[in-house]
Design a protein around this motif. Structure first.
Motif, PDB file in Angstrom:
ATOM      1  N   PHE A  88      40.108  51.286  51.581  1.00  0.00           N
ATOM      2  CA  PHE A  88      41.395  51.254  50.899  1.00  0.00           C
ATOM      3  C   PHE A  88      41.793  49.879  50.384  1.00  0.00           C
ATOM      4  O   PHE A  88      42.900  49.677  49.928  1.00  0.00           O
ATOM      5  N   VAL A  89      40.871  48.915  50.435  1.00  0.00           N
ATOM      6  CA  VAL A  89      41.024  47.666  49.671  1.00  0.00           C
ATOM      7  C   VAL A  89      39.874  47.685  48.668  1.00  0.00           C
ATOM      8  O   VAL A  89      38.757  47.306  48.994  1.00  0.00           O
ATOM      9  N   PRO A  90      40.137  48.163  47.456  1.00  0.00           N
ATOM     10  CA  PRO A  90      39.023  48.501  46.550  1.00  0.00           C
ATOM     11  C   PRO A  90      38.152  47.337  46.095  1.00  0.00           C
ATOM     12  O   PRO A  90      36.990  47.535  45.803  1.00  0.00           O
ATOM     13  N   SER A  91      38.702  46.147  45.987  1.00  0.00           N
ATOM     14  CA  SER A  91      37.864  45.035  45.540  1.00  0.00           C
ATOM     15  C   SER A  91      38.435  43.714  46.020  1.00  0.00           C
ATOM     16  O   SER A  91      39.642  43.589  46.264  1.00  0.00           O
ATOM     17  N   MET A  92      37.524  42.734  46.151  1.00  0.00           N
ATOM     18  CA  MET A  92      37.935  41.402  46.594  1.00  0.00           C
ATOM     19  C   MET A  92      37.039  40.363  45.968  1.00  0.00           C
ATOM     20  O   MET A  92      35.803  40.487  46.014  1.00  0.00           O
ATOM     21  N   SER A  93      37.628  39.337  45.420  1.00  0.00           N
ATOM     22  CA  SER A  93      36.847  38.198  44.948  1.00  0.00           C
ATOM     23  C   SER A  93      36.502  37.334  46.164  1.00  0.00           C
ATOM     24  O   SER A  93      37.098  37.506  47.233  1.00  0.00           O
ATOM     25  N   PRO A  94      35.570  36.368  46.025  1.00  0.00           N
ATOM     26  CA  PRO A  94      35.294  35.464  47.145  1.00  0.00           C
ATOM     27  C   PRO A  94      36.551  34.715  47.603  1.00  0.00           C
ATOM     28  O   PRO A  94      36.734  34.498  48.806  1.00  0.00           O
ATOM     29  N   ALA A  95      37.428  34.359  46.668  1.00  0.00           N
ATOM     30  CA  ALA A  95      38.653  33.644  47.049  1.00  0.00           C
ATOM     31  C   ALA A  95      39.570  34.544  47.882  1.00  0.00           C
ATOM     32  O   ALA A  95      40.172  34.100  48.864  1.00  0.00           O
ATOM     33  N   GLU A  96      39.653  35.826  47.487  1.00  0.00           N
ATOM     34  CA  GLU A  96      40.473  36.771  48.256  1.00  0.00           C
ATOM     35  C   GLU A  96      39.853  37.020  49.626  1.00  0.00           C
ATOM     36  O   GLU A  96      40.556  37.121  50.629  1.00  0.00           O
ATOM     37  N   SER A  97      38.541  37.111  49.663  1.00  0.00           N
ATOM     38  CA  SER A  97      37.849  37.285  50.948  1.00  0.00           C
ATOM     39  C   SER A  97      38.140  36.095  51.851  1.00  0.00           C
ATOM     40  O   SER A  97      38.408  36.258  53.047  1.00  0.00           O
ATOM     41  N   LEU A  98      38.103  34.895  51.261  1.00  0.00           N
ATOM     42  CA  LEU A  98      38.383  33.680  52.036  1.00  0.00           C
ATOM     43  C   LEU A  98      39.793  33.735  52.636  1.00  0.00           C
ATOM     44  O   LEU A  98      39.985  33.384  53.808  1.00  0.00           O
ATOM     45  N   ARG A  99      40.743  34.223  51.845  1.00  0.00           N
ATOM     46  CA  ARG A  99      42.139  34.311  52.345  1.00  0.00           C
ATOM     47  C   ARG A  99      42.196  35.229  53.561  1.00  0.00           C
ATOM     48  O   ARG A  99      42.884  34.937  54.541  1.00  0.00           O
ATOM     49  N   HIS A 100      41.488  36.363  53.514  1.00  0.00           N
ATOM     50  CA  HIS A 100      41.497  37.306  54.644  1.00  0.00           C
ATOM     51  C   HIS A 100      40.820  36.697  55.869  1.00  0.00           C
ATOM     52  O   HIS A 100      41.288  36.881  56.998  1.00  0.00           O
ATOM     53  N   VAL A 101      39.735  35.979  55.633  1.00  0.00           N
ATOM     54  CA  VAL A 101      39.038  35.355  56.767  1.00  0.00           C
ATOM     55  C   VAL A 101      39.929  34.299  57.409  1.00  0.00           C
ATOM     56  O   VAL A 101      40.052  34.216  58.631  1.00  0.00           O
ATOM     57  N   LYS A 102      40.597  33.491  56.576  1.00  0.00           N
ATOM     58  CA  LYS A 102      41.478  32.453  57.119  1.00  0.00           C
ATOM     59  C   LYS A 102      42.666  33.069  57.843  1.00  0.00           C
ATOM     60  O   LYS A 102      43.142  32.528  58.841  1.00  0.00           O
ATOM     61  N   ALA A 103      43.128  34.229  57.334  1.00  0.00           N
ATOM     62  CA  ALA A 103      44.281  34.885  57.966  1.00  0.00           C
ATOM     63  C   ALA A 103      43.882  35.604  59.245  1.00  0.00           C
ATOM     64  O   ALA A 103      44.745  36.003  60.031  1.00  0.00           O
ATOM     65  N   ARG A 104      42.564  35.772  59.449  1.00  0.00           N
ATOM     66  CA  ARG A 104      42.047  36.464  60.639  1.00  0.00           C
ATOM     67  C   ARG A 104      42.713  37.840  60.797  1.00  0.00           C
ATOM     68  O   ARG A 104      43.063  38.269  61.894  1.00  0.00           O
ATOM     69  N   ASP A 105      42.826  38.565  59.649  1.00  0.00           N
ATOM     70  CA  ASP A 105      43.407  39.897  59.674  1.00  0.00           C
ATOM     71  C   ASP A 105      42.293  40.949  59.750  1.00  0.00           C
ATOM     72  O   ASP A 105      41.108  40.590  59.916  1.00  0.00           O
ATOM     73  N   ASP A 106      42.661  42.237  59.591  1.00  0.00           N
ATOM     74  CA  ASP A 106      41.681  43.325  59.721  1.00  0.00           C
ATOM     75  C   ASP A 106      40.571  43.209  58.679  1.00  0.00           C
ATOM     76  O   ASP A 106      39.397  43.416  58.993  1.00  0.00           O
ATOM     77  N   GLU A 107      40.955  42.930  57.441  1.00  0.00           N
ATOM     78  CA  GLU A 107      39.931  42.802  56.405  1.00  0.00           C
ATOM     79  C   GLU A 107      39.038  41.595  56.692  1.00  0.00           C
ATOM     80  O   GLU A 107      37.827  41.639  56.474  1.00  0.00           O
ATOM     81  N   GLY A 108      39.651  40.526  57.181  1.00  0.00           N
ATOM     82  CA  GLY A 108      38.885  39.340  57.560  1.00  0.00           C
ATOM     83  C   GLY A 108      37.881  39.672  58.647  1.00  0.00           C
ATOM     84  O   GLY A 108      36.735  39.221  58.624  1.00  0.00           O
TER      85      GLY A 108
END
Lengths: 127, 254
Positions: A88-108
Motif C-alpha cells: 500500500f505504498v506503491p512507489s518510493m524513490s531512494p530519497a523517500e526510502s532514506l526518509r523511511h529508514v531514518k524515521a525507523r518506521d514500518d516502511e523503513g
C-alpha cells in the motif's frame, strides 16, 4: 589469516561481484564502509584489525546504519530510479526510502530487512 | 469441479504499480489464447470482485491469476476493490491461484488452501521491483528479471507442468537474474539485487505441489493412443481369427 591473503580474497570478491563492491557492509572507526573501501584500507595498512574484524563479522553490524548510508549514496547517484510495490505504498524513490529508514518506521523496517537479506547474500559470496 | 484448461485473469491498472503488473500479465493472457485455451481476462474497470465471481460461476476455471495491491489478509483489484480476503475464500475452492500481490501468502493464501483451494503461489512480503520509467516491465532493463521470474510460473503451468515444477522453474529464473545483477557494474545494480533477493525469498507455494491446470497435452496423447490402437486392431483381429482356426484344427477348440 594473513593480510595479504585477505587482500587477495577481497580483490577476487570485488572482481566477481562488482554489484556488491560498493554496498556498505561493515562499520569501521564509526563509519559504514564498503568492501572496496575495506580493500583500500588493507592495502594502505590502516584500520587493519578493524577491517579484518568487520569482514569476519559481516552482517553483524547495525543494518539500519548501513542501510541509511546505502540509500544516502543511491539518492545522490540515481534519484530517478523508484522501487515500485504491490503493497500500500506503491512507489518510493531512494530519497523517500532514506526518509523511511531514518524515521525507523514500518516502511523503513521492511527496507532494512531487505537490505539485511542482501548482506547475508554478500556473506555467502565473500566466503 | 473447476475445469482444466480454463483460466480467469485479473489485471487492474489504475496507478503505476498495477499498470506495470497488468502489462506483464497481458503476455500470459495472450499466450494462453494463442494455445486456444479458454480465458476470461478482467482488465481495468472489470478487475473487480463482482466480475470475478461472475466469471467463476460461468466458467469455473481451474486457474486464477492476478496482479493487485494486497496485505496479509486481502487481495485487491481496480481502485483497491476487495477481491478476496481471509475467511472469504469459498470461491477459490479447487482452484490454483497465482497472486502477484504483496504479502497475501502470509495468511490469505494458507487460509484459502486450508478451506479447499488446490494451490496458492504468492508472496509473504511486499513484492517490490526497481524501474526508471513505467512501461511493459519485460522491456525495462531494471524490472525485467522480476517479472520474467513471475511469468515463468504461469508459462510452465500453461505447458502442463505441475505447480512444483513451475515454482522450481521460476526459482531458476530468479537465480539467473540475481547472478546477472551481482556481476553488473551498473551503479544501481545493488538496488535491483536487494529486491530480487527479497522477492525470490518471499515467493511461496502453499498446497498441492502436484496440481496441473491444463489438459492440452493430454488430449493429443489420447488421440494418438486411439490412432495407434486403431492401426494395430485389424492385425490383432486377423491374428485372433487365424489363431482360433489353428486351434480348431488342432482340436484345442471345439
Amino acid at each position: 589469516m594473513a593480510v595479504t591473503e585477505k587482500i587477495s580474497r577481497l580483490e577476487r570478491f570485488i572482481a566477481e561481484n562488482p554489484a556488491l563492491a560498493d554496498v556498505p557492509a561493515m562499520i569501521v572507526a564509526g563509519r559504514p564502509i564498503t568492501p572496496r573501501e575495506a580493500l583500500n584500507y588493507l592495502r594502505a595498512g590502516t584500520y587493519v584489525n578493524e577491517v579484518l574484524t568487520g569482514l569476519r563479522a559481516l552482517g553483524i553490524d547495525d543494518p539500519w546504519i548501513l542501510c541509511e548510508e546505502f540509500y544516502r549514496r543511491q539518492a545522490a547517484a540515481r534519484p530517478e530510479l523508484k522501487a515500485y510495490s504491490l503493497g500500500f505504498v506503491p512507489s518510493m524513490s531512494p530519497a523517500e526510502s532514506l526518509r523511511h529508514v531514518k524515521a525507523r518506521d514500518d516502511e523503513g523496517r521492511k527496507i532494512v530487512e531487505a537490505y539485511a537479506g542482501m548482506l547475508s547474500f554478500m556473506k555467502t559470496r565473500v566466503g | 469441479m473447476p475445469r482444466a484448461g480454463v483460466a480467469v485473469s485479473v489485471r487492474p491498472d489504475f496507478e503505476p504499480a498495477t499498470q506495470v503488473g497488468s502489462f506483464a500479465l497481458k503476455h500470459v493472457v495472450d499466450a494462453w489464447r494463442a494455445r486456444d485455451l479458454e480465458i476470461t481476462d478482467l482488465a481495468g474497470a472489470d478487475a473487480v470482485r463482482e466480475k470475478v465471481l461472475d466469471a467463476f460461476n460461468v466458467h469455473d476455471p481451474v486457474l486464477y491469476f492476478m496482479v493487485g495491491h494486497g496485505n496479509e489478509d486481502l487481495m485487491t483489484g481496480q481502485e483497491y476493490d476487495n477481491l478476496f480476503w481471509t475467511c472469504d475464500c469459498r470461491a477459490l475452492v479447487g482452484r490454483v491461484i497465482v497472486a502477484l500481490s504483496c504479502v497475501t501468502a502470509a495468511r490469505l493464501g494458507p487460509d484459502a488452501v486450508g478451506k479447499g483451494a488446490r494451490c496458492y503461489i504468492g508472496y509473504d512480503k511486499d513484492f517490490t521491483w526497481i524501474m526508471d520509467v513505467v512501461q511493459d516491465p519485460l522491456l525495462n532493463l531494471y524490472a525485467r528479471g522480476f517479472f520474467e521470474a513471475v511469468l515463468e510460473i504461469l508459462y510452465r503451468l500453461m505447458a502442463g507442468d505441475t505447480t512444483a515444477e513451475a515454482y522450481r522453474a521460476s526459482m531458476d529464473v530468479w537465480n539467473y537474474w540475481i547472478d546477472y545483477w551481482t556481476r553488473s557494474t551498473d551503479p544501481s545494480a545493488p538496488l535491483v539485487l536487494q529486491w530480487l533477493i527479497h522477492d525470490r525469498d518471499s515467493q511461496k507455494l502453499i498446497g498441492d505441489a502436484m496440481a496441473t491446470v491444463t489438459v492440452a497435452e493430454i488430449i493429443p496423447a489420447l488421440w494418438w493412443a486411439f490412432q495407434a490402437v486403431g492401426a494395430v486392431a485389424p492385425i490383432m483381429i486377423v491374428a485372433a481369427v487365424l489363431g482360433t482356426r489353428e486351434a480348431e484344427k488342432a482340436g484345442i477348440l471345439v
